[in-house]
Design a protein around this motif. Structure first.
Motif, mmCIF file in Angstrom:
data_model
loop_
_atom_site.group_PDB
_atom_site.id
_atom_site.type_symbol
_atom_site.label_atom_id
_atom_site.label_comp_id
_atom_site.label_asym_id
_atom_site.label_seq_id
_atom_site.Cartn_x
_atom_site.Cartn_y
_atom_site.Cartn_z
ATOM 1 N N LEU A 94 4.861 -7.155 -3.509
ATOM 2 C CA LEU A 94 5.466 -6.193 -4.628
ATOM 3 C C LEU A 94 4.819 -4.916 -4.421
ATOM 4 N N SER A 95 5.682 -3.790 -4.171
ATOM 5 C CA SER A 95 5.046 -2.569 -4.083
ATOM 6 C C SER A 95 5.686 -1.811 -5.372
ATOM 7 N N PHE A 96 4.896 -0.835 -5.630
ATOM 8 C CA PHE A 96 5.349 -0.017 -6.852
ATOM 9 C C PHE A 96 5.328 1.564 -6.393
ATOM 10 N N PHE A 97 6.732 2.015 -6.089
ATOM 11 C CA PHE A 97 6.739 3.420 -5.906
ATOM 12 C C PHE A 97 6.924 4.513 -7.188
ATOM 13 N N ASP A 98 6.236 5.183 -7.481
ATOM 14 C CA ASP A 98 6.384 6.239 -8.528
ATOM 15 C C ASP A 98 7.473 7.299 -8.330
ATOM 16 N N THR A 101 7.339 9.341 -5.124
ATOM 17 C CA THR A 101 7.469 8.332 -3.712
ATOM 18 C C THR A 101 5.915 7.909 -3.537
ATOM 19 N N ASP A 102 4.940 8.207 -4.527
ATOM 20 C CA ASP A 102 3.765 7.934 -4.136
ATOM 21 C C ASP A 102 3.602 6.152 -4.405
ATOM 22 N N VAL A 103 2.506 5.267 -3.872
ATOM 23 C CA VAL A 103 2.599 3.987 -4.130
ATOM 24 C C VAL A 103 1.083 3.874 -4.670
ATOM 25 N N PRO A 104 0.938 3.619 -5.872
ATOM 26 C CA PRO A 104 -0.266 3.421 -6.774
ATOM 27 C C PRO A 104 -0.917 1.941 -6.322
ATOM 28 N N ASP A 105 -0.019 0.886 -5.967
ATOM 29 C CA ASP A 105 -0.688 -0.402 -6.121
ATOM 30 C C ASP A 105 0.283 -1.250 -5.554
ATOM 31 N N ILE A 106 -0.125 -2.151 -4.856
ATOM 32 C CA ILE A 106 0.723 -3.373 -4.152
ATOM 33 C C ILE A 106 -0.036 -4.734 -4.628
ATOM 34 N N ALA A 107 1.060 -5.678 -5.149
ATOM 35 C CA ALA A 107 0.546 -6.934 -5.393
ATOM 36 C C ALA A 107 1.052 -7.861 -3.971
ATOM 37 N N GLY A 144 10.074 4.610 -11.672
ATOM 38 C CA GLY A 144 9.599 4.250 -10.548
ATOM 39 C C GLY A 144 10.582 2.916 -9.963
ATOM 40 N N VAL A 145 10.229 2.451 -8.909
ATOM 41 C CA VAL A 145 10.639 1.395 -8.443
ATOM 42 C C VAL A 145 9.966 0.258 -7.916
ATOM 43 N N ALA A 146 10.050 -0.689 -8.418
ATOM 44 C CA ALA A 146 9.254 -2.089 -8.043
ATOM 45 C C ALA A 146 10.092 -2.619 -6.758
#
Lengths: 178, 193
Positions: A94-98, A101-107, A144-146
């Protein structure tokens, strides 16, 4: 003198147009993608499961035909968002895009047992809430987009994965309005 | 300053501004220049895709050719628009990807895209080959419109157009920038015509 002034104006104009456009491209493309995806999902903070990728998949460039995606377009204006999903027996993330378009974290799949639970919140929301140790992703922007990805090299597996994993996943407010 | 000079300078500012915007748009399109780019044979990538350290050029480029791409900590993407000899990839030709993939990632795949960066309408839905595909350990993947007669792993092409390939490595063992620059990636060879 006149020629120099015109040359300087042109140089400044070129630089301004170039760097303004360069910085706006990701935000505008992401904003358009979020609006379209939210429209298809029936609103913000709801999962959409677009199915296997093929030649008709033209909303996001270079889709992977080996991945099954689920997307939840996030709006944190009214509070944190909670996502849950059963865990498959294969690669899942599960990646989150702000909004930039940056990705602050990935589960990652390996962080969870049978069910993943992830909270997405702004830093201010995270600092003023106790999430009881639930895996939390801090978003630098309010939207953002999960996006979840699941490895599906055998396309015939998709109906089963859709039923057991995707449609059982949830995305919604952590504290739903009464 | 004369009014005519001010008007001319203003016009130059506007025209050059539009030209600058167009340059930014064209320069961040497919095949555009990417800072921090890594090139290994025909394959190119950037170490900062998706990360918060991505510069404006890379961020704009990725939003156009790989929106929602993951950062290096999760995956590594290498794309090819030309073969090992530097010639543009064409769907009317046949290619082979020769060599085994680097060890370490949880899985990998190689996918063909049309000139618009979307999947092509291939008749048999052989959009890609992955580490789960039978026969990939032999180190030979065929990229062509015709199904290989020997049953080799096959990435299908169609039409008469240029295309590109993307090689994805997911959940790799935390490859460093230096390792990404020196991966032993397979060759991309045009075999016919």
């Amino acid at each position: 003198m006149r020629v120099i002034v015109i040359i300087i104006a042109a140089a400044v104009g070129f630089g301004a147009g170039y760097f303004f456009t360069l910085n706006q491209i990701p935000r505008l493309i992401m904003a358009g993608t979020m609006e379209r995806t939210a429209g298809l999902a029936g609103g913000w903070n709801q999962f959409i499961h677009p199915g296997l990728r093929d030649e008709t998949s033209t909303r996001v460039v270079r889709p992977s035909p080996d991945l099954v995606y689920s997307a939840c377009v996030i709006d944190l204006s009214d509070g944190p968002i909670r996502i849950t999903s059963p865990m498959p027996d294969r690669y899942w993330s599960l990646s989150f895009f702000d909004a930039n378009t940056d990705v602050p974290d990935i589960a990652q799949r390996e962080e969870f047992d049978d069910v993943a639970e992830v909270i997405i919140a702004t830093r201010a929301q995270a600092e003023s809430n106790d999430f009881d140790g639930v895996r939390t992703i801090i978003s630098p922007t309010s939207r953002g987009v999960a996006l979840t990805r699941m490895f599906t090299p055998d396309r015939s597996e998709y109906p089963r994965l859709r039923e057991t994993i995707q449609t059982a996943a949830t995305c919604g407010p952590l504290n739903p309005a009464p | 300053m004369r009014l005519s000079t001010v008007i001319a300078a203003g016009a130059a500012f506007v025209v050059a501004g539009v030209a600058g915007a167009a340059t930014a748009w064209i320069g961040t399109g497919p095949g555009g220049w990417v800072p921090n780019a890594i090139r290994i044979n025909a394959w190119t990538t950037s170490t900062v895709i998706g990360s918060q350290s991505a510069d404006a050029w890379t961020r704009a480029y990725v939003s156009r050719i790989g929106l929602l791409g993951l950062p290096r900590s999760e995956s590594a993407y290498y794309s090819a628009y030309v073969d090992d000899s530097g010639q543009p990839l064409e769907t009317t030709a046949s290619y082979e990807i020769r060599g085994v993939m680097p060890e370490g990632p949880q899985w990998w795949s190689v996918t063909a895209y049309g000139p618009d960066s979307f999947l092509m309408d291939v008749p048999n839905d052989h959009f890609s080959v992955s580490s789960a595909t039978e026969g990939v350990d032999d180190g030979r993947i065929v990229v062509s419109a015709e199904r290989p007669s020997d049953g080799a792993p096959w990435v299908e092409l169609t039409g008469d157009q240029t295309f590109s390939l993307t090689l994805r490595f997911y959940r790799h063992p935390n490859w460093t920038d230096e390792e990404l620059r020196n991966l032993d990636l397979p060759q991309l060879v045009r075999v016919s015509p």
